[in-house]
Scaffold this active site. Sequence first.
Site, PDB file in Angstrom:
ATOM      1  N   TYR A   1      31.017  37.878  47.131  1.00 42.01           N
ATOM      2  CA  TYR A   1      31.927  38.071  46.006  1.00 42.01           C
ATOM      3  C   TYR A   1      33.196  38.788  46.476  1.00 42.01           C
ATOM      4  CZ  TYR A   1      33.721  39.696  41.515  1.00 42.01           C
ATOM      5  OH  TYR A   1      34.531  39.957  40.436  1.00 42.01           O
TER       6      TYR A   1
ATOM      7  N   SER B   1      39.888  41.370  41.850  1.00 41.78           N
ATOM      8  CA  SER B   1      39.005  42.508  41.587  1.00 41.78           C
ATOM      9  C   SER B   1      39.503  43.701  42.387  1.00 41.78           C
ATOM     10  CB  SER B   1      37.573  42.169  42.017  1.00 41.78           C
ATOM     11  OG  SER B   1      36.754  43.320  42.048  1.00 41.78           O
TER      12      SER B   1
END
Length: 239
Positions: free
Chosen positions: A147, A134
């Site tokens: 996350y 990400s």
Amino acid sequence: MNLQGKCALVTGGSDGIGREIALQLQASGAQVIVTGRSQEKLRKMAGLGFATLAGDLSTAAGIDTIVDGIAGKPLALLVNNAGVSSDYDPENPETLDSATHCIRTNLDAPIALCTRLLPLLRAQPQAVIVNVTSGLAIAPRSGGSIYCATKSALRAYTQAIRHLLRDSNVRVIEALPPIVDTNMTTARQGRKMSPHDCAAEIVHGIRTGRHEINVGMVKLLQFVHSISPALARRVMIKF
């Protein structure tokens, strides 16, 4: 990589970015196997011509199911795409279970699959591992601490095994999406990239031999980070 006829495994391939990656790999001539937890979504993918494997990658049993299901196949492309968010709150110990589930799915599972499926990949003339991290692996946001931690750790792992496998037939790629319009980001406001466009950049990077695929706005984040990591962190922490 020439994708024609290649056997590919896409985790989390029945929804979101993974589904679009699977569809575009299939359109490029690859023989694609997708994993997921939803039997209904997997049935729909089977109806589109995909082989499917059901398994929860946050569990050892789920990983065993995927590894056993791919055994003996000429695996040439592994896309570790499956990921979940977490509602972890450092002031609420009851959210630790959510954190653990996120860590097992986003970090432990890709490491396990890379390790256990590497012999299959090494058996091919040319093979590729794609770990989907990400933009938040570059600089975190406060609202997604666990996350972000999993994606940052997966980024470090990917860079390290790329070096370890540098003289082998296995190329290791990191794909770094921005915020994408998926079920995971339904509650998020603001501009979101479409799963189709995100997948298109990832598949293009696989074809053209990229080692790092910065998708969409992550290109800008990576540029800012290259100039001033502190500025990138200040911008992203409140994102």
